[in-house]
Design a protein around this motif. Sequence first.
Motif, mmCIF file in Angstrom:
data_model
loop_
_atom_site.group_PDB
_atom_site.id
_atom_site.type_symbol
_atom_site.label_atom_id
_atom_site.label_comp_id
_atom_site.label_asym_id
_atom_site.label_seq_id
_atom_site.Cartn_x
_atom_site.Cartn_y
_atom_site.Cartn_z
ATOM 1 N N SER A 1 116.341 -12.157 57.727
ATOM 2 C CA SER A 1 116.168 -11.086 58.940
ATOM 3 C C SER A 1 116.093 -9.671 58.499
ATOM 4 C CB SER A 1 117.350 -11.451 59.944
ATOM 5 O OG SER A 1 116.998 -10.652 60.988
ATOM 6 N N ALA A 2 117.113 -9.337 57.835
ATOM 7 C CA ALA A 2 117.148 -7.966 57.256
ATOM 8 C C ALA A 2 116.008 -7.397 56.470
ATOM 9 C CB ALA A 2 118.739 -7.597 56.573
ATOM 10 N N LEU A 3 115.647 -8.628 55.616
ATOM 11 C CA LEU A 3 114.539 -8.397 54.650
ATOM 12 C C LEU A 3 113.322 -8.005 55.368
ATOM 13 C CD1 LEU A 3 113.316 -8.400 51.604
ATOM 14 C CD2 LEU A 3 113.343 -10.786 51.890
ATOM 15 N N LEU A 4 112.710 -9.217 56.140
ATOM 16 C CA LEU A 4 111.770 -9.068 57.022
ATOM 17 C C LEU A 4 111.778 -7.726 57.919
ATOM 18 C CD1 LEU A 4 111.161 -13.084 57.879
ATOM 19 C CD2 LEU A 4 109.833 -11.485 56.166
ATOM 20 N N ARG A 5 112.927 -7.615 58.406
ATOM 21 C CA ARG A 5 112.917 -6.152 59.469
ATOM 22 C C ARG A 5 112.441 -4.855 58.590
ATOM 23 N NH1 ARG A 5 117.682 -4.100 63.333
ATOM 24 N NH2 ARG A 5 117.084 -5.942 64.573
ATOM 25 N N ALA A 6 113.179 -4.999 57.545
ATOM 26 C CA ALA A 6 113.149 -3.567 56.865
ATOM 27 C C ALA A 6 111.587 -3.688 56.209
ATOM 28 C CB ALA A 6 113.873 -3.548 55.478
ATOM 29 N N TYR A 7 110.982 -4.821 55.955
ATOM 30 C CA TYR A 7 109.641 -4.731 55.289
ATOM 31 C C TYR A 7 108.590 -4.529 56.538
ATOM 32 C CZ TYR A 7 105.568 -5.803 52.109
ATOM 33 O OH TYR A 7 104.447 -6.043 51.657
ATOM 34 N N ILE A 8 108.516 -5.201 57.581
ATOM 35 C CA ILE A 8 108.007 -4.670 58.911
ATOM 36 C C ILE A 8 107.917 -3.289 59.472
ATOM 37 C CG2 ILE A 8 107.771 -5.229 61.512
ATOM 38 C CD1 ILE A 8 108.658 -8.062 60.600
ATOM 39 N N LEU B 1 105.570 -7.193 67.969
ATOM 40 C CA LEU B 1 104.864 -7.338 66.462
ATOM 41 C C LEU B 1 103.612 -7.434 66.286
ATOM 42 C CD1 LEU B 1 107.477 -9.355 64.476
ATOM 43 C CD2 LEU B 1 106.973 -7.289 63.972
ATOM 44 N N THR B 2 103.242 -8.334 67.274
ATOM 45 C CA THR B 2 101.589 -8.609 67.196
ATOM 46 C C THR B 2 100.713 -7.196 67.499
ATOM 47 O OG1 THR B 2 101.922 -10.819 67.798
ATOM 48 C CG2 THR B 2 99.739 -10.023 68.032
ATOM 49 N N ASP B 3 101.264 -6.524 68.606
ATOM 50 C CA ASP B 3 100.659 -5.332 68.914
ATOM 51 C C ASP B 3 100.476 -4.386 67.913
ATOM 52 O OD1 ASP B 3 99.485 -3.694 70.977
ATOM 53 O OD2 ASP B 3 101.411 -2.431 71.058
ATOM 54 N N GLY B 4 101.662 -4.378 67.023
ATOM 55 C CA GLY B 4 101.837 -3.337 66.289
ATOM 56 C C GLY B 4 101.062 -3.525 64.940
ATOM 57 N N PHE B 5 100.875 -4.848 64.596
ATOM 58 C CA PHE B 5 99.982 -5.178 63.381
ATOM 59 C C PHE B 5 98.408 -5.398 63.604
ATOM 60 C CE2 PHE B 5 103.809 -6.131 61.335
ATOM 61 C CZ PHE B 5 103.582 -5.413 59.948
ATOM 62 N N VAL B 6 98.130 -5.496 65.000
ATOM 63 C CA VAL B 6 96.512 -5.476 65.416
ATOM 64 C C VAL B 6 96.072 -4.324 66.335
ATOM 65 C CG1 VAL B 6 94.970 -7.198 66.566
ATOM 66 C CG2 VAL B 6 96.950 -8.164 65.413
ATOM 67 N N GLY B 7 94.996 -3.977 65.810
ATOM 68 C CA GLY B 7 94.576 -2.604 66.652
ATOM 69 C C GLY B 7 93.933 -3.130 67.897
ATOM 70 N N GLU C 1 105.776 1.723 59.868
ATOM 71 C CA GLU C 1 106.192 3.011 59.846
ATOM 72 C C GLU C 1 107.073 3.547 61.227
ATOM 73 O OE1 GLU C 1 102.682 5.415 58.921
ATOM 74 O OE2 GLU C 1 102.892 4.774 56.883
ATOM 75 N N LYS C 2 107.659 2.485 61.860
ATOM 76 C CA LYS C 2 108.499 2.707 62.983
ATOM 77 C C LYS C 2 109.436 1.539 63.268
ATOM 78 C CE LYS C 2 105.490 0.498 66.274
ATOM 79 N NZ LYS C 2 104.833 0.686 67.445
ATOM 80 N N ARG C 3 110.596 1.941 63.883
ATOM 81 C CA ARG C 3 111.151 0.765 64.330
ATOM 82 C C ARG C 3 110.870 0.121 65.820
ATOM 83 N NH1 ARG C 3 117.549 0.127 63.644
ATOM 84 N NH2 ARG C 3 117.828 -1.466 65.109
#
Length: 171
Positions: free
Chosen positions: A136-143, A13-19, A148-150
């Motif tokens: 969990s479902a809400l946060l997962r969907a928003y993330i 998650l961190t890798d996904g949100f931080v360049g 823009e990926k799973r």
Amino acid sequence: MNRLTAASYVAELTDGFVGEGEPNQGIFALLLSTLHLLAAGETEMAMRAFEARLIGLAGFKPELNACSGCGEPLTETKIRFSANLGGLLCQACASAENKITVFNRGTLEVLKTLYRWKLTKLHQLKVPEILRQELSALLRAYIEYNLEKRLKTTEFLDRLYKSSPGRGTNI
């Protein structure tokens, strides 16, 4: 869920949100605190708090106090959320939106608590199973909407828990 899997998830998650090469002390401090909690055995609510706070630190904190469409306060017991609009919707605004997530008001209150409480107090938070699943479902969907990926770790966990009857993912 084991601690190593949870740690892999928060790292991804961190890798996904931080360049790459982008310094972010707030996110680093959040990651470090969460890894300490995971090492101590606090997994599910620590991860939910990490997800919520990471979204906020990355600039995507959802609107949780009024309708994102019209700005009116929400009074319904069933809450509607639009990842596209970045927050809650009243019933009227939700009818115009294609993809919404519906959940209980209690789940909203838990999410607000995750933003307010110190991470070290999370073990005191007693959340019923249905609200944990909704959160969990809400946060997962928003993330996934914002990234823009799973995530690979969530795909792995979905496969892992599908092969174990009676167990749901806690990510």
